[in-house]
Design an enzyme around this catalytic site. Structure first.
Site, PDB file in Angstrom:
ATOM      1  N   PHE A  25       0.714  -1.286   0.161  1.00 29.28           N
ATOM      2  CA  PHE A  25       0.106   0.035   0.034  1.00 29.28           C
ATOM      3  C   PHE A  25       0.995   1.232   0.033  1.00 29.28           C
ATOM      4  CE2 PHE A  25      -2.536   3.223   2.179  1.00 29.28           C
ATOM      5  CZ  PHE A  25      -3.604   3.339   1.472  1.00 29.28           C
ATOM      6  N   SER A  93       3.102  -6.969   2.579  1.00 30.42           N
ATOM      7  CA  SER A  93       2.216  -6.166   3.366  1.00 30.42           C
ATOM      8  C   SER A  93       0.733  -6.098   2.623  1.00 30.42           C
ATOM      9  CB  SER A  93       2.656  -4.382   3.298  1.00 30.42           C
ATOM     10  OG  SER A  93       2.029  -3.897   4.187  1.00 30.42           O
ATOM     11  N   MET A  94       0.314  -5.052   2.173  1.00 28.83           N
ATOM     12  CA  MET A  94      -0.808  -5.139   1.403  1.00 28.83           C
ATOM     13  C   MET A  94      -0.754  -6.291   0.057  1.00 28.83           C
ATOM     14  SD  MET A  94      -3.457  -2.456  -0.608  1.00 28.83           S
ATOM     15  CE  MET A  94      -2.425  -2.285  -2.050  1.00 28.83           C
ATOM     16  N   ASP A 194       8.331  -4.784  13.390  1.00 27.00           N
ATOM     17  CA  ASP A 194       7.418  -4.120  12.258  1.00 27.00           C
ATOM     18  C   ASP A 194       6.580  -2.978  12.955  1.00 27.00           C
ATOM     19  OD1 ASP A 194       5.740  -3.553  10.472  1.00 27.00           O
ATOM     20  OD2 ASP A 194       5.732  -5.611   9.700  1.00 27.00           O
ATOM     21  N   HIS A 224       9.487  -3.587   8.799  1.00 26.26           N
ATOM     22  CA  HIS A 224       8.355  -3.742   7.889  1.00 26.26           C
ATOM     23  C   HIS A 224       8.813  -4.009   6.385  1.00 26.26           C
ATOM     24  CE1 HIS A 224       4.336  -4.080   6.281  1.00 26.26           C
ATOM     25  NE2 HIS A 224       4.433  -3.307   5.372  1.00 26.26           N
TER      26      HIS A 224
END
Length: 248
Positions: A25, A93-94, A194, A224
């Site tokens: 994202f 992530s996303m 993270d 992250h």
């Protein structure tokens, strides 16, 4: 809208094993480019698309939603299925949520999953205000470059577009709800430190998927964006080994 230099999609035509990588994202393909390059160097066919609204400007991203992003990775998966014998899907992530959604909706087309700090829950109570806040404030501070390694930078927006974020939050609930539909072999790599996605997100994936072949790998030295961090080489090595094991 011009694309930021370095945010371009990546594609490599290699052998009969395909790999689709999905970025996160407000991020760009740049965050996964080393991972994609390592897979390509090993002879695999690789696709790393740029998601709509990403790599241009955050106001443009605010005019896109989860269905737009999912349609792009779905299209890339269809292309790979048409040219490869088997296809693995990975994401950060996303991008991990997008990969999981592909596995849920197209189980026959996804041979295995490789996830880095997947976002299926954010655990932030402030997100409950998004339905109203997004109409009052277009963006908030960005979440880019959560990286432990000095000198490493993620090419991403410095603002978080709230209409787009609300769309993602709604989609995460569906992905989390349908985690038991995931049956593919899974390599899940996550960072204990993270500052963007809580460890609980990876724990939820591990607890709820129906996959029998599950490997968990801790990225102890990274934050992250681990694909650009100290454990980038580890992610690449373990991914290559995972693909090799499942393809013989």
């Amino acid at each position: 809208m011009p694309v930021m230099p370095g945010a371009e999609p990546f594609a490599h035509d290699g052998g009969d094993t395909g790999v689709l990588l999905c970025h996160g994202f407000t991020g760009t393909p740049q965050s996964l480019r080393p991972w994609a390059s390592a897979l390509a160097a090993a002879g695999h066919t690789v696709r790393l698309p740029r998601l709509p609204g990403h790599g241009t400007s955050w106001p443009e991203m605010n005019r896109t939603e989860w269905p737009d992003w999912f349609a792009e990775v779905d299209r890339a998966l269809t292309e790979l299925v048409g040219r490869c014998d088997r296809v693995f899907v990975g994401g950060l992530s996303m991008g991990g949520a997008l990969a999981l959604r592909l596995a849920q909706t197209r189980p026959a087309d996804v041979t295995g999953l490789m996830l880095v700090n997947p976002a299926v829950t954010l655990g932030d109570p402030r997100l409950k205000a998004l339905p109203v806040l997004k109409h009052l404030v277009p963006s908030l501070a960005g979440i880019a470059s959560d990286i432990a390694a000095s000198g490493s930078t993620e090419l991403a927006y410095d603002r978080t577009p709230l209409k787009a974020l609300h769309s993602f939050v709604r989609a995460m609930r569906e992905v989390a709800r349908d985690l038991p539909q995931v049956t593919q072999p899974l390599l899940l790599m996550h960072s204990p430190q993270d500052h963007v996605v809580p460890v609980a997100s990876s724990e939820l994936v591990l607890a709820r998927v129906s996959s029998k072949d599950v490997t968990e790998l801790l990225l102890e030295r990274s934050f992250h964006v681990a694909t650009l961090d100290h454990d980038a080489d580890l992610i690449e090595r373990e991914s290559l080994a995972f693909v090799q094991r499942l393809t013989g």
